[in-house]
Write a protein that holds these residues in place. Structure first.
Motif, PDB file in Angstrom:
ATOM      1  N   ALA A 621       0.815  -1.218   0.000  1.00 55.70           N
ATOM      2  CA  ALA A 621       0.000   0.000   0.000  1.00 55.70           C
ATOM      3  C   ALA A 621       0.844   1.262   0.000  1.00 55.70           C
ATOM      4  CB  ALA A 621      -0.937   0.009   1.206  1.00 55.70           C
ATOM      5  N   VAL A 622       2.167   1.137   0.170  1.00 50.08           N
ATOM      6  CA  VAL A 622       3.050   2.309   0.176  1.00 50.08           C
ATOM      7  C   VAL A 622       4.180   2.149  -0.835  1.00 50.08           C
ATOM      8  CG1 VAL A 622       2.507   3.019   2.527  1.00 50.08           C
ATOM      9  CG2 VAL A 622       4.336   1.354   2.141  1.00 50.08           C
ATOM     10  N   ASP A 623       3.964   1.292  -1.860  1.00 45.23           N
ATOM     11  CA  ASP A 623       5.015   1.034  -2.847  1.00 45.23           C
ATOM     12  C   ASP A 623       4.866   1.884  -4.099  1.00 45.23           C
ATOM     13  OD1 ASP A 623       2.829  -0.105  -4.041  1.00 45.23           O
ATOM     14  OD2 ASP A 623       3.687  -2.111  -4.263  1.00 45.23           O
ATOM     15  N   SER A 624       3.965   2.874  -4.079  1.00 42.50           N
ATOM     16  CA  SER A 624       3.722   3.782  -5.213  1.00 42.50           C
ATOM     17  C   SER A 624       3.267   3.029  -6.449  1.00 42.50           C
ATOM     18  CB  SER A 624       4.987   4.611  -5.529  1.00 42.50           C
ATOM     19  OG  SER A 624       5.364   5.389  -4.412  1.00 42.50           O
ATOM     20  N   ASN A 625       2.619   1.893  -6.250  1.00 40.55           N
ATOM     21  CA  ASN A 625       2.098   1.075  -7.350  1.00 40.55           C
ATOM     22  C   ASN A 625       0.631   0.771  -7.059  1.00 40.55           C
ATOM     23  OD1 ASN A 625       1.387  -0.903  -9.205  1.00 40.55           O
ATOM     24  ND2 ASN A 625       3.295  -2.047  -9.007  1.00 40.55           N
TER      25      ASN A 625
END
Length: 937
Positions: A621-625
């Motif tokens: 959820a915080v991998d910019s994907n």
């Protein structure tokens, strides 16, 4: 009239294609099947991925009958497959020696009786998205948005638009056809082409992955049966000798597949469509305005765009200040004055989006100096990025400087150490600037105390955030003057509200930027129907509006550049309140410039209450994907409580959070913050949420290092799942860092009071164990000026105070206690927030030791603001304009609009599905044995 659909940003320059193992790109053909005897198509089929969506049987189970064309050999699906292959071949030829691997995933949505089944169609889209399709071809039309009626499916109840939206989260482009009625489809809703029109799609976020291809012949002219539409059709594509739009969609799908295959990893569906849209060959048609691009698909130009990235005429210019060339950064140049400084120490870049190479941060130009960047477009908008890292001073307040750009103040009393939170930590600032009349940007650095410094400078063409973005308006004169015309990049087209506006002075145009931005500049080109009085407003949600600037007394049409703005929003609205003599409003151009808010959560450590499996970790959820996600797992149904938390790594003034919920959204949840990961403060409570997708909260106010989404009620899925969690805010300035500190006693050299304010958590102040003769000991800091104190953060060594007081003083003699702490029982972090008091001096006055018999602090941090200024939280708050969305505004989720026609001309403003809607229709040549007729679109 249907309003403009989706955002189409200018494509950014690509990085050089990376070395990679060539992966097969799949084009899903959701149709009547394929001809397995066609030797031209057969080599391009990936049969193992095939699926019969009507009977719900995979090729690997049911064999060839699952994908064999139901309209016998060489029927509708077979012909579309042939056109896909033709598109693949033409685009592959343009790629030359560059290897391409693109195959067709056959998915049948039709019964053996030639019934085009809506359920199979929607199942097919979901199947394609879940099985790796990069492109999905849909050559069908219907006047309504059908929904899946299949209780056995996990997607039961989802509509075609929701399936397309889901495909976007997987990175898939959906290519579709406008129909064969020789008509302008902008006059009547038709799906899938209207899937990304926010006026007709009630689902948010509205998909941006739909490409609509009209049919053209070999000369680029519209075929005799093709529909068109300057709003809803993207481009024209070759349709073969039969000229139907099913086949132009197929050809476009083939080209899109090759472009997708050639693009670097991480490309989005929007990236692929931007390449195709921006490389068309312009072509006028006898019907006039016919597509949003006004051009015909050009496979060679599209492939060239990917393989040979275009550079802007004037940049970007990237400079390693004080150092040599590194990556795309050139060695130091264009400067006057100053000296250089370098270090071998590593610089922490974790707090910076898209950081420069490490080498750039390890060198700096210092002193008083300037950089002159020339050769730019006179009056052009540019993004000036300044990269900083404090390399040589060890405390806040030791280096202060000003920065001006083209004579205007950009930074005042800037303190890199304080803004970054310590030495060798990167921080960046972005500014939108217009080059002067000679095409120059002058960046001047002037010392206030200790010398100015900069590590890197990048000057690049600013992106017009409004360009081809979704846009809405209060009214329109007619389809020739729809709001999309103001953001189409063409200064000869325009939006007009219509002269029936004379009955009211209020009118507006609103553009959706797609994400939160700091808005710096709004550029308008008014037609003679200009606004005398208007406001530039921003909003995160189309509900709460903040006025950035009120303009009054405008007296002429033409260029109107409103620079120097400052405000955060996803939506920008020009809210007009007084017409001139024309009695209406009209804009040739609406351009918006700004910088994307830095996502503090990107790449940071994340945790959760539970996790479904290793494929759904909280890190997703915080991998910019936006195609990966965290899921708590459906066993969450045994409890309604679940949470997701992210560690930002430092304390921030929190101002906003953006969530992108998967189907498993929370009905009730709280946004919480914590300074220590243990004690939580609720910043926002949300109840009765009924929708997945993106939701933005930009009105938060609180301090924290940790942010948690604390969920208390699931929907029917029984669990929670998030594609993205973004957090926005500003670093807290430690007022005590590097300041003068004293203490009652000290243990000896190496344990001075200054060690607690040196921004180094491995050093410490110690009062000394001879403190055992008395329970009283203290450490005090001179902040240098009177400050309003909000928060004090202590990091106790094992010699912690059991009882102590936080005290303030204006003279260092008379003290006022603003908090008394008793009964502390452990070392470590001790955050005392919610304080209220003012003073120049702060003291930690300890009155009871633990068994160690003394006191010792690794860190003493103080947060607040100078007493002469407002608190950081108050500074983030702005007044909300009281201008509501009118009845003609965007459709609320789940609420269909009514048909509205202008008094004079009867132009359709908004629409809703027709009753008694006809069934789905193929848009190619008729099936064998079925009479030929044109679509009635």
């Amino acid at each position: 009239m249907p309003r403009a659909r989706r955002r189409r940003n200018r494509i950014h320059d690509f990085h050089a294609l990376e070395d990679r193992t060539l992966l097969t790109t799949l084009i899903a053909l959701v149709d009547s099947g394929v001809d397995l005897t066609d030797q031209t198509v057969l080599p391009y089929l990936d049969l193992n991925s095939g699926y019969d969506a009507y009977n719900k049987v995979a090729y690997t189970t049911g064999g060839s009958q699952t994908v064999q064309d139901t309209s016998l050999q060489h029927g509708h699906g077979s012909v579309v497959a042939g056109m896909i292959v033709q598109g693949i071949k033409d685009a592959s030829a343009a790629a030359g020696s560059t290897p391409v691997d693109v195959k067709i995933m056959p998915i049948r949505d039709t019964s053996s009786g030639l019934n085009i089944d809506k359920d199979a169609l929607i199942r097919g889209v979901f199947y394609a998205a879940d099985h790796g399709a990069s492109v999905i071809n849909l050559s069908v039309n219907t006047y309504y948005n059908p929904s899946l009626d299949d209780p056995s499916s996990p997607y039961n109840g989802e509509s075609l638009v929701q399936a397309i939206q889901y495909a976007e989260t997987k990175g898939a482009v959906v290519v579709t056809a406008p129909g064969n009625g020789t008509s302008n489809i902008d006059f009547i809703p038709v799906f899938p082409p209207y899937a990304d029109d926010p006026a007709y799609s009630a689902y948010r976020p509205t998909p941006t992955n739909v490409l609509v291809a009209a049919a053209v012949d070999a000369l680029g002219n519209l075929t005799s049966i093709s529909n068109w539409g300057p709003i809803h059709v993207d481009l024209g594509a070759y349709a073969g000798p039969e000229g139907a739009t099913s086949y132009s969609a197929g050809y476009a799908s083939g080209v899109a597949g090759v472009v997708s295959n050639l693009m670097p990893a991480g490309r989005t569906a929007r990236n692929v469509i931007d390449v195709l849209d921006q490389t068309v060959t312009p072509h006028a048609q006898s019907v006039g305005a016919w597509s949003s691009t006004g051009g015909v698909l050009n496979p060679a130009a599209a492939v060239a765009r990917v393989l040979q990235p275009l550079q802007t005429a004037a940049g970007p210019v990237a400079i390693d200040a004080g150092g040599g060339a590194s990556g795309s950064y050139r060695s130091d140049a264009y400067f006057s004055g100053g000296t250089t400084y370098t270090t071998a120490s590593a610089v922490d870049v974790g707090g910076v989006d898209s950081p420069a190479p490490q080498q750039v941060y390890q060198s700096a130009r210092q002193g008083d100096f300037s950089y002159t960047i020339g050769g730019l477009v006179a009056g052009g908008a540019y993004d000036v990025r300044l990269d900083f890292a404090e390399l040589s001073v060890s405390g806040a307040g030791q280096r202060l400087f000003n920065v001006s750009i083209n004579g205007a103040t950009a930074l005042n009393n800037f303190d890199v150490f304080a803004q970054a939170g310590g030495m060798n930590k990167a921080v960046a600032r972005d500014f939108i600037i217009r080059a002067d009349a000679s095409g120059t940007i002058l960046i001047s650095f002037a010392s206030v105390h200790g010398g100015a410094e900069v590590n890197g400078i990048v000057v690049s063409t600013a992106t017009d955030l409004a360009l081809k973005s979704p846009v809405f308006s209060s009214t329109i004169e007619n389809t020739a003057f729809n709001p999309q015309a103001a953001v189409d990049g063409n200064s000869t087209t325009r939006w007009s509200s219509g002269q029936w506006m004379q009955n009211t002075g209020t009118g507006w145009i609103t553009v959706d930027l797609g994400d939160l931005y700091n808005i710096a500049d709004v550029y308008m080109n008014w037609e003679k129907a200009y606004a005398v009085n208007y406001e530039i407003q921003v909003s995160p949600d189309l509900v709460s509006w903040t006025t950035l600037r009120a303009v009054t007394g405008r007296s002429a049409p033409g260029i109107d550049d409103e620079a120097g703005l400052s405000g955060v929003g996803r939506y920008v609205r020009i809210y007009c309140t007084q017409t001139n003599a024309t009695d209406n409003y009209s804009l040739y151009d609406l351009n918006v410039y700004g910088t994307r808010l830095s996502n503090l959560a990107a790449g940071k450590p994340a945790t959760s209450s539970t996790v479904e499996s290793a494929a759904y970790l909280p890190a997703n959820a915080v991998d910019s994907n936006s195609t990966t996600r965290w899921s708590s797992g459906q066993w969450m149904q045994n409890t309604q409580t679940g949470w997701f938390a992210v560690d930002l790594g430092a304390l921030y003034n929190l101002s906003g959070v953006q969530l992108n919920w998967e189907t498993a959204y929370a009905v009730d949840y709280q946004i919480q913050a914590s300074t220590n990961g243990t004690d939580w403060t609720t910043l926002k409570t949300i109840t009765d949420n009924a929708q997945k997708g993106i939701v933005t909260f930009d009105d938060l106010s609180g301090v924290g290092r940790f942010v948690r989404i604390y969920c208390t009620q699931t929907n029917a899925t029984g669990n929670y799942s998030l594609y993205d969690v973004k957090v926005y805010g500003t670093p807290l300035t430690d007022l005590a860092a590097g300041k003068s500190a004293t203490s009652s006693t000290l243990e000896g050299p190496g344990f001075e009071a200054s060690r607690a304010v040196d921004s180094n958590s491995t050093t410490r102040w110690s009062s000394g164990q001879w403190m055992q003769n008395t329970q009283t000991g203290w450490i005090a800091v001179d902040l240098g000026a009177r400050c309003n104190i909000d928060d004090v953060r202590l990091n106790w060594e094992k010699a912690y105070a059991v009882d102590y007081q936080i005290q303030l003083s204006d003279d260092g003699v008379n003290w006022t206690t603003i908090r008394a702490v008793t009964g502390r029982s452990a070392p470590g972090l001790d955050d005392q927030s919610g304080l209220s008091g003012s003073g120049r001096y702060i003291r930690i006055y300890c009155t009871k030791t633990n068994a160690t018999g003394n006191y010792s602090l690794y860190d003493l941090q103080v947060f607040g603001a100078p007493a002469s200024s407002v608190t950081p939280q108050a500074a983030l708050s702005t007044s909300l304009a009281a201008s509501p969305i009118t009845a003609q505004g965007p459709i609320a989720a789940g609420k269909p609009s009514t048909i509205k026609r202008s008094p004079a001309n009867g132009w359709l403003l908004q629409g809703r599905p027709k009753p008694n809607t006809p069934p789905l229709a193929r848009l190619g040549r008729p099936f064998p044995g079925i009479p030929s007729r044109k679509s009635d679109l």
